[in-house]
Scaffold this active site. Structure first.
Site, PDB file in Angstrom:
ATOM      1  N   SER A 248      46.151  -6.961  -2.631  1.00  0.00           N
ATOM      2  CA  SER A 248      46.220  -6.435  -1.276  1.00  0.00           C
ATOM      3  C   SER A 248      47.506  -5.659  -1.069  1.00  0.00           C
ATOM      4  O   SER A 248      48.542  -6.012  -1.645  1.00  0.00           O
ATOM      5  CB  SER A 248      46.172  -7.611  -0.279  1.00  0.00           C
ATOM      6  OG  SER A 248      46.502  -7.190   1.028  1.00  0.00           O
TER       7      SER A 248
ATOM      8  N   TYR B 124      49.259 -16.155   3.203  1.00  0.00           N
ATOM      9  CA  TYR B 124      48.177 -15.411   2.540  1.00  0.00           C
ATOM     10  C   TYR B 124      48.772 -14.326   1.640  1.00  0.00           C
ATOM     11  O   TYR B 124      48.469 -14.267   0.442  1.00  0.00           O
ATOM     12  CB  TYR B 124      47.224 -14.774   3.558  1.00  0.00           C
ATOM     13  CG  TYR B 124      46.363 -13.743   2.896  1.00  0.00           C
ATOM     14  CD1 TYR B 124      46.609 -12.376   3.038  1.00  0.00           C
ATOM     15  CD2 TYR B 124      45.320 -14.133   2.044  1.00  0.00           C
ATOM     16  CE1 TYR B 124      45.847 -11.439   2.363  1.00  0.00           C
ATOM     17  CE2 TYR B 124      44.563 -13.204   1.376  1.00  0.00           C
ATOM     18  CZ  TYR B 124      44.826 -11.856   1.530  1.00  0.00           C
ATOM     19  OH  TYR B 124      44.080 -10.925   0.853  1.00  0.00           O
TER      20      TYR B 124
ATOM     21  N   LYS C 224      48.845 -13.887  -2.607  1.00  0.00           N
ATOM     22  CA  LYS C 224      48.379 -12.724  -3.384  1.00  0.00           C
ATOM     23  C   LYS C 224      49.475 -12.246  -4.332  1.00  0.00           C
ATOM     24  O   LYS C 224      49.229 -11.925  -5.497  1.00  0.00           O
ATOM     25  CB  LYS C 224      47.952 -11.592  -2.450  1.00  0.00           C
ATOM     26  CG  LYS C 224      46.604 -11.789  -1.822  1.00  0.00           C
ATOM     27  CD  LYS C 224      45.496 -11.871  -2.876  1.00  0.00           C
ATOM     28  CE  LYS C 224      44.163 -12.165  -2.277  1.00  0.00           C
ATOM     29  NZ  LYS C 224      43.083 -12.302  -3.280  1.00  0.00           N
TER      30      LYS C 224
ATOM     31  N   ARG D 214      46.925   2.403   9.955  1.00  0.00           N
ATOM     32  CA  ARG D 214      46.504   1.799   8.702  1.00  0.00           C
ATOM     33  C   ARG D 214      45.642   2.771   7.904  1.00  0.00           C
ATOM     34  O   ARG D 214      45.052   3.704   8.461  1.00  0.00           O
ATOM     35  CB  ARG D 214      45.687   0.525   8.973  1.00  0.00           C
ATOM     36  CG  ARG D 214      46.462  -0.595   9.659  1.00  0.00           C
ATOM     37  CD  ARG D 214      47.536  -1.187   8.784  1.00  0.00           C
ATOM     38  NE  ARG D 214      48.206  -2.336   9.397  1.00  0.00           N
ATOM     39  CZ  ARG D 214      49.233  -2.263  10.227  1.00  0.00           C
ATOM     40  NH1 ARG D 214      49.722  -1.061  10.557  1.00  0.00           N
ATOM     41  NH2 ARG D 214      49.775  -3.362  10.722  1.00  0.00           N
TER      42      ARG D 214
HETATM   43  P1  NAD Z   1      35.190 -12.901   2.021  1.00  0.00           P
HETATM   44  O1  NAD Z   1      35.736 -14.139   2.638  1.00  0.00           O
HETATM   45  O2  NAD Z   1      34.061 -12.200   2.654  1.00  0.00           O
HETATM   46  O3  NAD Z   1      34.782 -13.185   0.500  1.00  0.00           O
HETATM   47  C1  NAD Z   1      35.429 -14.161  -0.268  1.00  0.00           C
HETATM   48  C2  NAD Z   1      34.326 -14.987  -0.930  1.00  0.00           C
HETATM   49  O4  NAD Z   1      34.923 -15.976  -1.745  1.00  0.00           O
HETATM   50  C3  NAD Z   1      33.428 -15.716   0.078  1.00  0.00           C
HETATM   51  O5  NAD Z   1      32.087 -15.521  -0.253  1.00  0.00           O
HETATM   52  C4  NAD Z   1      33.829 -17.185  -0.072  1.00  0.00           C
HETATM   53  O6  NAD Z   1      32.748 -18.066   0.173  1.00  0.00           O
HETATM   54  C5  NAD Z   1      34.264 -17.208  -1.532  1.00  0.00           C
HETATM   55  N1  NAD Z   1      35.220 -18.277  -1.852  1.00  0.00           N
HETATM   56  C6  NAD Z   1      36.335 -18.626  -1.171  1.00  0.00           C
HETATM   57  N2  NAD Z   1      36.952 -19.645  -1.777  1.00  0.00           N
HETATM   58  C7  NAD Z   1      36.221 -19.926  -2.898  1.00  0.00           C
HETATM   59  C8  NAD Z   1      36.347 -20.867  -3.946  1.00  0.00           C
HETATM   60  N3  NAD Z   1      37.370 -21.752  -3.975  1.00  0.00           N
HETATM   61  N4  NAD Z   1      35.414 -20.890  -4.924  1.00  0.00           N
HETATM   62  C9  NAD Z   1      34.366 -20.011  -4.905  1.00  0.00           C
HETATM   63  N5  NAD Z   1      34.192 -19.090  -3.927  1.00  0.00           N
HETATM   64  C10 NAD Z   1      35.117 -19.057  -2.950  1.00  0.00           C
HETATM   65  O7  NAD Z   1      36.434 -11.907   1.847  1.00  0.00           O
HETATM   66  P2  NAD Z   1      36.452 -10.385   1.362  1.00  0.00           P
HETATM   67  O8  NAD Z   1      36.921  -9.557   2.516  1.00  0.00           O
HETATM   68  O9  NAD Z   1      35.195 -10.056   0.663  1.00  0.00           O
HETATM   69  O10 NAD Z   1      37.658 -10.417   0.301  1.00  0.00           O
HETATM   70  C11 NAD Z   1      37.400 -10.591  -1.073  1.00  0.00           C
HETATM   71  C12 NAD Z   1      38.752 -10.614  -1.783  1.00  0.00           C
HETATM   72  O11 NAD Z   1      39.471  -9.421  -1.482  1.00  0.00           O
HETATM   73  C13 NAD Z   1      39.638 -11.777  -1.338  1.00  0.00           C
HETATM   74  O12 NAD Z   1      40.328 -12.279  -2.487  1.00  0.00           O
HETATM   75  C14 NAD Z   1      40.629 -11.121  -0.383  1.00  0.00           C
HETATM   76  O13 NAD Z   1      41.880 -11.798  -0.377  1.00  0.00           O
HETATM   77  C15 NAD Z   1      40.761  -9.750  -0.972  1.00  0.00           C
HETATM   78  N6  NAD Z   1      41.171  -8.734   0.006  1.00  0.00           N
HETATM   79  C16 NAD Z   1      40.426  -8.543   1.130  1.00  0.00           C
HETATM   80  C17 NAD Z   1      40.851  -7.584   2.065  1.00  0.00           C
HETATM   81  C18 NAD Z   1      40.081  -7.341   3.336  1.00  0.00           C
HETATM   82  O14 NAD Z   1      40.636  -6.729   4.268  1.00  0.00           O
HETATM   83  N7  NAD Z   1      38.834  -7.781   3.434  1.00  0.00           N
HETATM   84  C19 NAD Z   1      42.009  -6.832   1.823  1.00  0.00           C
HETATM   85  C20 NAD Z   1      42.728  -7.065   0.655  1.00  0.00           C
HETATM   86  C21 NAD Z   1      42.303  -8.018  -0.259  1.00  0.00           C
HETATM   87  C1  WQD Z   2      44.802  -3.332  11.767  1.00  0.00           C
HETATM   88  C2  WQD Z   2      45.532  -2.754  12.989  1.00  0.00           C
HETATM   89  C3  WQD Z   2      46.716  -4.392  14.260  1.00  0.00           C
HETATM   90  C4  WQD Z   2      43.132  -6.615  15.474  1.00  0.00           C
HETATM   91  C5  WQD Z   2      45.066  -7.408   7.367  1.00  0.00           C
HETATM   92  C6  WQD Z   2      45.788  -8.318   6.415  1.00  0.00           C
HETATM   93  C7  WQD Z   2      45.794  -7.713   5.038  1.00  0.00           C
HETATM   94  C8  WQD Z   2      44.371  -7.364   4.626  1.00  0.00           C
HETATM   95  C9  WQD Z   2      43.741  -6.453   5.638  1.00  0.00           C
HETATM   96  C10 WQD Z   2      43.550  -9.200   3.312  1.00  0.00           C
HETATM   97  C11 WQD Z   2      46.915  -3.328  13.188  1.00  0.00           C
HETATM   98  C12 WQD Z   2      45.571  -3.815  15.079  1.00  0.00           C
HETATM   99  C13 WQD Z   2      43.998  -5.703  14.900  1.00  0.00           C
HETATM  100  C14 WQD Z   2      42.961  -6.647  16.872  1.00  0.00           C
HETATM  101  C15 WQD Z   2      44.540  -4.837  17.065  1.00  0.00           C
HETATM  102  N1  WQD Z   2      43.574  -8.526   4.479  1.00  0.00           N
HETATM  103  N2  WQD Z   2      44.690  -4.829  15.683  1.00  0.00           N
HETATM  104  N3  WQD Z   2      43.682  -5.742  17.623  1.00  0.00           N
HETATM  105  O1  WQD Z   2      46.779  -6.429   9.761  1.00  0.00           O
HETATM  106  O2  WQD Z   2      46.532  -4.157   8.607  1.00  0.00           O
HETATM  107  O3  WQD Z   2      45.755  -6.209   7.444  1.00  0.00           O
HETATM  108  O4  WQD Z   2      43.750  -7.148   6.890  1.00  0.00           O
HETATM  109  O5  WQD Z   2      44.137  -8.940   2.318  1.00  0.00           O
HETATM  110  O6  WQD Z   2      46.365  -8.629   4.145  1.00  0.00           O
HETATM  111  O7  WQD Z   2      47.138  -8.456   6.837  1.00  0.00           O
HETATM  112  O8  WQD Z   2      44.495  -5.360   9.430  1.00  0.00           O
HETATM  113  O9  WQD Z   2      42.565  -5.132  10.909  1.00  0.00           O
HETATM  114  O10 WQD Z   2      44.143  -7.088  11.277  1.00  0.00           O
HETATM  115  O11 WQD Z   2      44.882  -4.764  11.876  1.00  0.00           O
HETATM  116  O12 WQD Z   2      45.181  -4.042  17.766  1.00  0.00           O
HETATM  117  O13 WQD Z   2      42.178  -7.465  17.442  1.00  0.00           O
HETATM  118  O14 WQD Z   2      44.780  -3.092  14.154  1.00  0.00           O
HETATM  119  O15 WQD Z   2      47.879  -4.578  15.063  1.00  0.00           O
HETATM  120  O16 WQD Z   2      47.741  -2.295  13.695  1.00  0.00           O
HETATM  121  P1  WQD Z   2      45.995  -5.515   8.880  1.00  0.00           P
HETATM  122  P2  WQD Z   2      43.945  -5.658  10.896  1.00  0.00           P
END
Ligand code: NAD
Ligand code: WQD
Length: 355
Positions: free
Chosen positions: A123, A148, A152, A230
C-alpha cells in the site's frame, strides 16, 4: 495453478476473474471474514469457469502445507489481510498477526513446497507522510501513522529480508494507491463490512440511501480546493497490473517494487462533483474537521511499472465512478442475499482440513 489468498475479497475477486479469463487455473484460499463466497460464484458466472475454493485461514500452517501438497501451485497472489485503518488502531495485535504473521506462514509453506514466486498486496501507506508529490518507488518508506500501515511496512521488510537470504525468491511488492470501481458487469464489487472507512464506498451507500450524508473530512488542507487529494485507480486496472507483475517475476529474482496508481490526483470535492454527474443526483454532504492520520495529498509516479511491466492504468475517473455506481445500484446491500449456487467448486480438501 495460481494460489490467490483472500481471493473472495474486493480486489482478490477481480484478480481471480482476470486470471481465469487469461486461462489460468486458480485456487482461492479465504476465511471469508470480510467477504462472501457469492463473489466467487459470480466470478465463475462471468468467466465461464469456477476457481477451486478452500475456506481457510492463511495463518493455518498445516492447511497451507496440505494445499501445496495437493495442488500444482506455481505462484501466489497474496491478498489475504485486514485493511481497516480505524479497526487496526483498536485491534493492533489482530492486524500484526494476520498481515505479518500470516504472510510469514505463507512464505514458510511456499519455501517448503519449492514455490518462490509471490505477488504481495502492499500500500502507498508505507510511504507515510510524504510532502513531495508525485511519489516514486525509490522514495524512502516513512512511518505509517497506524498499525495497519505499519503491518504492511513490516510485511514488506520481512519479504525483503527473505529474498536477500535466498536467491530463489522472486517477490513483487505492489504498492496500491486508492483502488476504487468495479467490474463493468456490475456483478462484483466492493462490499465493506460495517461503516465504510473509505470515501467512495461511503458515497455509494449515501447514494443508495443506506447512509444519510457524506462527511467531508477537512476542507482546510493546503490543496487547490482545500480537500484531500488522492490517486484513485480502477480495480480492474489494478489487477491487470498483478498479471503483468506475475509474468515479470518469471524473469527476475529478488524483490521488485511497483507503484500501482494513475499518476493523477483528484480531490474530495472533485470526486463529489464527478459522482453527482455519473448518478444524475446530488450527493448530500457536510464539511467536518480533518480525520486523524489523514494526509493532504498523495499520488503516484507510475512510470516504473510502465517501463518494467508494460502496464499502466487506462480507465478514467468517470469510468471508475460509473462502474462503481452500476455495482452498488444493482446490489444496494452488496452480497448480502446469499445465493445457493454451486458454480464454485469446493474441493473435498476443504472438508477434511476445515474440520
Ligand atoms: P478485502 O477485505 O475485500 O479482501 C481481503 C480478503 O482476505 C477477504 O476476502 C478476507 O475474508 C480475506 N482474509 C482476511 N484475513 C484472512 C486470513 N487470515 N486468512 C484467509 N483470508 C483472509 O480487502 P481488499 O480491499 O480486497 O484488499 C486486499 C489486499 O490489498 C489487502 O491485503 C489490503 O491490505 C491490500 N490493500 C487494499 C487497499 C484498498 O484500498 N482496498 C489499498 C492498499 C492495499
Ligand atoms: C480518501 C480521501 C479522506 C472518507 C486508505 C488507507 C490506505 C488504503 C486506501 C489500504 C481522504 C476523504 C474519506 C470519508 C472523506 N487502504 N474522506 N470522507 O485514507 O487515502 O487511504 O484507503 O491499504 O492504507 O489509509 O482513503 O478513501 O479513506 O480517503 O472526506 O467518509 O477522502 O480524508 O482525503 P485513504 P480514503
Amino acid at each position: 495453478m495460481i494460489l490467490v489468498t483472500g481471493g473472495a475479497g474486493y480486489i482478490g475477486s477481480h484478480a481471480v476473474l482476470e486470471l481465469l479469463l487469461a486461462g489460468e487455473e486458480v485456487l482461492v484460499l479465504d476465511n471469508l471474514c470480510n467477504s462472501s463466497k457469492t463473489a466467487l460464484d459470480r466470478v465463475a458466472q462471468l468467466s465461464g469457469r469456477a476457481p477451486q475454493f478452500i475456506k481457510g485461514d492463511v495463518r493455518n500452517r498445516a492447511l497451507l502445507q496440505a494445499l501445496f501438497a495437493s495442488y500444482p501451485i506455481r505462484a501466489v497472489m497474496h491478498f489475504a489481510g485486514l485493511k481497516a485503518v480505524g479497526e487496526s488502531v483498536r485491534e493492533p495485535l489482530r492486524y500484526y498477526e494476520t498481515n505479518v504473521s500470516g504472510s510469514i506462514t505463507l512464505c514458510q509453506a511456499m519455501a517448503e513446497a519449492g514455490v518462490f514466486r509471490l505477488v504481495f498486496s502492499s500500500s502507498a501507506t508505507v510511504y507515510g507522510e510524504s510532502p513531495v508529490m508525485p511519489i516514486t518507488e525509490d522514495r524512502p518508506t516513512g512511518t505509517p501513522t497506524n498499525p495497519y500501515g505499519q503491518s504492511k511496512l513490516m510485511a514488506e521488510n520481512v519479504l525483503k529480508g527473505l529474498a536477500e537470504s535466498d536467491p530463489r525468491w522472486s517477490i513483487g511488492l505492489l504498492r496500491y494507491f486508492n483502488p476504487i470501481g468495479a467490474h463493468e458487469s456490475g456483478l462484483i464489487g466492493e462490499d465493506p463490512n460495517g461503516v465504510p472507512n473509505n470515501l467512495l464506498p461511503y458515497m455509494l451507500q449515501v447514494a443508495v440511501g443506506r447512509r444519510k450524508q457524506l462527511s467531508v473530512y477537512g476542507a482546510d488542507y493546503p490543496t487547490p480546493d482545500g480537500t484531500g487529494i488522492r490517486d484513485y485507480i480502477h480495480v480492474v486496472d489494478l489487477v491487470k497490473g498483478h498479471l503483468k507483475a506475475l509474468d515479470r517475476l518469471e524473469q527476475v529474482r529478488g524483490v521488485s517494487v511497483w507503484n500501482l496508481g494513475t499518476g493523477k490526483g483528484h480531490s474530495v470535492r472533485e470526486m463529489i462533483t464527478a459522482f453527482e454527474e455519473v448518478t444524475g443526483r446530488p450527493l448530500p454532504h457536510v464539511i467536518k474537521p480533518r480525520r486523524a492520520g489523514d494526509i493532504a495529498q498523495c499520488w503516484s509516479e507510475p512510470g516504473k511499472a510502465w517501463a518494467e511491466l508494460g502496464w499502466r492504468a487506462e480507465k478514467d475517473l468517470v469510468t471508475m465512478l460509473a462502474d462503481a455506481w452500476r455495482w452498488q445500484s444493482r446490489n444496494p446491500h452488496g452480497y448480502a442475499e446469499p445465493q445457493e449456487n454451486t458454480a464454485t467448486s469446493s474441493a473435498p480438501l476443504s472438508t477434511a482440513l476445515a474440520s
